[in-house]
Scaffold this active site. Structure first.
Site, PDB file in Angstrom:
ATOM      1  CB  SER A 112      18.230  -0.642  12.798  1.00 29.30           C
ATOM      2  OG  SER A 112      17.118  -0.243  12.075  1.00 29.30           O
ATOM      3  CD  GLU A 151      26.795   4.556   6.265  1.00 31.40           C
ATOM      4  OE1 GLU A 151      26.750   3.527   6.563  1.00 31.40           O
ATOM      5  OE2 GLU A 151      26.263   5.241   7.258  1.00 31.40           O
ATOM      6  CB  THR A 197      14.722   3.477   4.061  1.00 34.13           C
ATOM      7  OG1 THR A 197      15.422   2.503   4.196  1.00 34.13           O
ATOM      8  CG2 THR A 197      13.408   3.147   5.111  1.00 34.13           C
ATOM      9  CG  HIS A 257      20.182   9.775  11.297  1.00 32.31           C
ATOM     10  ND1 HIS A 257      20.816   9.939  10.299  1.00 32.31           N
ATOM     11  CD2 HIS A 257      20.142   8.058  11.223  1.00 32.31           C
ATOM     12  CE1 HIS A 257      20.879   8.611   9.332  1.00 32.31           C
ATOM     13  NE2 HIS A 257      20.549   7.902   9.923  1.00 32.31           N
ATOM     14  CG  ASP A 283      -1.659   1.129   1.325  1.00 34.15           C
ATOM     15  OD1 ASP A 283      -1.568   2.189   0.636  1.00 34.15           O
ATOM     16  OD2 ASP A 283      -2.561   1.366   2.319  1.00 34.15           O
ATOM     17  CB  CYS A 328      24.337   7.844   9.452  1.00 37.60           C
ATOM     18  SG  CYS A 328      23.553   6.164   8.782  1.00 37.60           S
ATOM     19  CB  SER A 377      23.872   1.736  12.423  1.00 43.36           C
ATOM     20  OG  SER A 377      22.579   1.912  12.115  1.00 43.36           O
ATOM     21  CG  ASN A 398      19.223   7.119   5.364  1.00 45.30           C
ATOM     22  OD1 ASN A 398      19.849   8.152   5.661  1.00 45.30           O
ATOM     23  ND2 ASN A 398      19.300   6.050   5.980  1.00 45.30           N
ATOM     24  CE  LYS A 402       7.241   4.762  14.718  1.00 45.56           C
ATOM     25  NZ  LYS A 402       7.461   2.941  14.718  1.00 45.56           N
TER      26      LYS A 402
HETATM   27  N1  CAA Z   1      -1.061   2.765   5.803  1.00 46.10           N
HETATM   28  C1  CAA Z   1      -0.208   3.437   6.983  1.00 46.10           C
HETATM   29  N2  CAA Z   1       1.009   2.955   7.662  1.00 46.10           N
HETATM   30  C2  CAA Z   1       1.233   1.579   7.380  1.00 46.10           C
HETATM   31  C3  CAA Z   1       0.548   1.057   6.306  1.00 46.10           C
HETATM   32  C4  CAA Z   1      -0.291   1.519   5.762  1.00 46.10           C
HETATM   33  N3  CAA Z   1      -1.185   0.725   4.837  1.00 46.10           N
HETATM   34  N4  CAA Z   1       1.253  -0.304   6.322  1.00 46.10           N
HETATM   35  C5  CAA Z   1       2.218  -0.222   7.192  1.00 46.10           C
HETATM   36  N5  CAA Z   1       2.162   0.925   7.815  1.00 46.10           N
HETATM   37  C6  CAA Z   1       3.101   1.321   8.915  1.00 46.10           C
HETATM   38  C7  CAA Z   1       3.450   0.427   9.844  1.00 46.10           C
HETATM   39  O1  CAA Z   1       2.380   0.346  11.044  1.00 46.10           O
HETATM   40  C8  CAA Z   1       4.743   0.971  10.562  1.00 46.10           C
HETATM   41  O2  CAA Z   1       4.652   1.805  11.390  1.00 46.10           O
HETATM   42  P1  CAA Z   1       4.840   2.023  12.950  1.00 46.10           P
HETATM   43  O3  CAA Z   1       6.280   1.716  12.951  1.00 46.10           O
HETATM   44  O4  CAA Z   1       4.335   3.118  13.771  1.00 46.10           O
HETATM   45  O5  CAA Z   1       4.136   0.652  13.393  1.00 46.10           O
HETATM   46  C9  CAA Z   1       5.419   1.666   9.371  1.00 46.10           C
HETATM   47  O6  CAA Z   1       4.346   1.712   8.078  1.00 46.10           O
HETATM   48  C10 CAA Z   1       6.585   0.707   8.633  1.00 46.10           C
HETATM   49  O7  CAA Z   1       5.815  -0.802   8.259  1.00 46.10           O
HETATM   50  P2  CAA Z   1       6.619  -2.115   8.769  1.00 46.10           P
HETATM   51  O8  CAA Z   1       7.344  -1.932  10.203  1.00 46.10           O
HETATM   52  O9  CAA Z   1       5.803  -3.391   8.550  1.00 46.10           O
HETATM   53  O10 CAA Z   1       7.881  -2.206   7.946  1.00 46.10           O
HETATM   54  P3  CAA Z   1       9.180  -2.796   7.242  1.00 46.10           P
HETATM   55  O11 CAA Z   1       9.076  -3.906   8.400  1.00 46.10           O
HETATM   56  O12 CAA Z   1       8.851  -3.298   5.859  1.00 46.10           O
HETATM   57  O13 CAA Z   1      10.410  -2.052   7.198  1.00 46.10           O
HETATM   58  C11 CAA Z   1      11.998  -0.920   8.337  1.00 46.10           C
HETATM   59  C12 CAA Z   1      10.631  -0.791   7.994  1.00 46.10           C
HETATM   60  C13 CAA Z   1      12.354  -1.758   9.324  1.00 46.10           C
HETATM   61  C14 CAA Z   1      12.321   0.569   9.151  1.00 46.10           C
HETATM   62  C15 CAA Z   1      12.845  -1.022   7.033  1.00 46.10           C
HETATM   63  O14 CAA Z   1      12.363   0.131   6.285  1.00 46.10           O
HETATM   64  C16 CAA Z   1      14.352  -0.960   7.116  1.00 46.10           C
HETATM   65  O15 CAA Z   1      14.861  -2.211   7.511  1.00 46.10           O
HETATM   66  N6  CAA Z   1      14.938  -0.051   6.921  1.00 46.10           N
HETATM   67  C17 CAA Z   1      16.292   0.310   6.964  1.00 46.10           C
HETATM   68  C18 CAA Z   1      16.889   0.286   8.303  1.00 46.10           C
HETATM   69  C19 CAA Z   1      16.487   1.660   9.118  1.00 46.10           C
HETATM   70  O16 CAA Z   1      16.146   2.690   8.142  1.00 46.10           O
HETATM   71  N7  CAA Z   1      16.940   1.807  10.195  1.00 46.10           N
HETATM   72  C20 CAA Z   1      16.539   3.076  10.917  1.00 46.10           C
HETATM   73  C21 CAA Z   1      17.400   3.024  12.468  1.00 46.10           C
HETATM   74  S1  CAA Z   1      19.258   2.821  11.906  1.00 46.10           S
HETATM   75  C22 CAA Z   1      19.993   4.104  11.191  1.00 46.10           C
HETATM   76  O17 CAA Z   1      19.270   5.330  11.735  1.00 46.10           O
HETATM   77  C23 CAA Z   1      21.045   4.341  10.590  1.00 46.10           C
HETATM   78  C24 CAA Z   1      20.510   4.584   9.114  1.00 46.10           C
HETATM   79  O18 CAA Z   1      20.510   5.444   8.616  1.00 46.10           O
HETATM   80  C25 CAA Z   1      20.519   3.292   8.422  1.00 46.10           C
END
Ligand code: CAA
Length: 392
Positions: free
Chosen positions: A201, A79, A152, A233, A29, A111, A309, A276, A242
């Site tokens: 993460s 990086e 991302t 960040h 979605d 980062c 990270s 990102n 959050k």
């Molecule tokens: N409408 C509105 N919202 C929806 C939705 C819909 N139809 N479907 C899902 N969502 C929401 C979910 O509820 C969730 O929100 P909440 O966390 O508030 O519950 C959000 O969308 C994301 O959904 P999921 O958690 O199911 O998503 P995912 O598991 O597919 O992946 C992620 C999310 C884990 C962040 C993934 O994108 C990822 O691995 N990203 C890379 C890692 C990252 O960015 N980490 C951040 C911290 S580390 C860091 O900061 C260093 C860096 O730069 C990497």
């Protein structure tokens, strides 16, 4: 004497993928990406763009006759380095024509490293107030086609000049750090995409935020209520929301009455469009805030949370200087974001899968860069950078 940021500029690739296209391809979605992650588009680099060209494109608008002679040091945070040995900063130093009597080094800690560069730059300028330091942060975020991290991805670079009595922002001396050995996100030397334990993460990010904040307060940092705006960040912009809720609740503060938006919304605008940009991301947030917040922030303090990270977090603050709006490049940056070429999913996937030849032969690279600089060729494993003739 105040020390801090005197001028700042950013750049991202001239191509993007809409996250609606990505959602369609991945059977998701679109609201999951738009609202759930807080992202609209991701910057996609061309075959002749890398951390060096993005950084040079970010830096060149800052360089003038006067600071060309005063910049004593270039600190390059990334990086997405292009060589295990040579600093990417050396290429940038040549491309933008800085003086030979200059020290140059590349810094890495996921980062976070641009924040280490800010602290080092401030210390250097305190020691020699007539010197200026150019900090560049430049990265390309890659997780892989079809992975949860894909939405991302992104790319971008930020460059800024650190000097005494800066026109934009004075960096406060109080700081708070949190470091621990965790495997939340990493990229082994043999891989060109990052490995990540995504949910974990985000938990470590929030833990590092609270710990860094507590250390910052203990170090004499400002109270939550004395900080007018906050920059985080931004791996994806929803995480800032959050993080800000977490920080406010740690301090027993309410964000009702539109305070959440007031304190962070303007900082999220550019990253929603670029995705990102790892080490550049926090400073893209800062630039977005300065250029888009409707209030006059002169004299106000901004709290900043840097996270890399692995992990290192740092909370620190800056004070906005009077007249800061005169240095704004808002029109340039909005134009850059608006005038990008939208890619079809198939073109994005082709660009994503493109890899540079590694046979040591002479190869001219396909044209794609929309900016002023490009990686034109490879010859005997050497990278050859040129200008494109574009004044972008
Ligand atoms: N409408 C509105 N919202 C929806 C939705 C819909 N139809 N479907 C899902 N969502 C929401 C979910 O509820 C969730 O929100 P909440 O966390 O508030 O519950 C959000 O969308 C994301 O959904 P999921 O958690 O199911 O998503 P995912 O598991 O597919 O992946 C992620 C999310 C884990 C962040 C993934 O994108 C990822 O691995 N990203 C890379 C890692 C990252 O960015 N980490 C951040 C911290 S580390 C860091 O900061 C260093 C860096 O730069 C990497």
């Amino acid at each position: 004497m105040f020390v801090g940021i005197d001028d700042i500029s950013f750049y991202t690739s001239g191509k993007y993928l809409s996250l609606s296209s990505l959602a369609r391809q991945n059977g998701e979605d679109p609201e999951k990406y738009r609202t759930g992650l807080g992202q609209d588009r991701m910057g996609v680099p061309g075959p002749d763009e890398d951390a060096v060209t993005l950084a040079a494109d970010a830096a060149w608008p800052l360089i003038n006759k006067e600071n060309r002679q005063r910049i004593s040091t270039v600190l390059f945070a990334t990086e997405s380095g292009v060589d295990h040995s040579k600093s990417a900063g050396i290429y940038v130093h040549k491309l933008i024509g800085l003086r030979e009597n200059c020290r140059i080094v590349e810094l890495k800690q996921a980062c976070y490293s641009a924040t280490a560069a800010v602290q080092m730059a401030c210390a250097l300028v305190m020691r020699r107030p007539e010197d200026q330091v150019l900090v560049v942060a430049s990265d390309i975020a890659r997780y892989g086609l079809g992975t949860p991290g894909e939405a991302t991805q992104g790319c971008g670079a930020v460059a800024f000049i650190v000097k005494a009595n800066p026109a934009l922002l004075a960096v406060d001396t109080a700081y708070g750090c949190h470091s621990e050995d965790v495997m939340d996100f990493w990229r082994p030397n043999h891989m060109d995409t990052a490995l990540v334990d995504g949910k974990y993460s985000t938990l470590v990010y929030l833990r590092a935020l609270v710990s860094s904040w507590q250390h910052y307060r203990h170090d004499g940092g400002q109270r939550f209520t004395d900080l007018a705006r906050f920059c985080y960040h931004l791996p994806f912009t929803r995480l800032a929301e959050k993080a800000h809720r977490k920080l406010a609740s740690t301090e027993g503060q309410s964000l009702q009455g539109g305070l959440l938006d007031k304190q962070i919304a303007a900082s999220l605008l550019y990253a929603r469009q670029t995705g990102n940009s790892y080490s550049a991301s926090l400073y893209t947030a800062l630039l977005s805030l300065l250029e888009n917040d409707e209030d006059d922030l002169a004299g106000q303090r901004i709290g900043l949370f840097s996270y890399g990270s692995g992990c290192v977090g740092e909370f620190f603050s800056m004070q906005v200087q009077p007249g800061y709006k005169k240095r704004s490049r808002r029109a340039l940056h909005l134009g850059l974001l608006e005038n990008r070429q939208e890619l079809e999913y198939a073109d994005y996937a082709r660009l994503f899968s493109y890899s540079l030849p590694v046979d040591g032969g002479y190869h001219e690279l396909p044209h794609g860069a929309a900016g002023r600089y490009r990686l034109a060729a490879l010859d005997k494993h050497k990278r050859i950078y040129t200008t494109t003739g574009t004044q972008a």
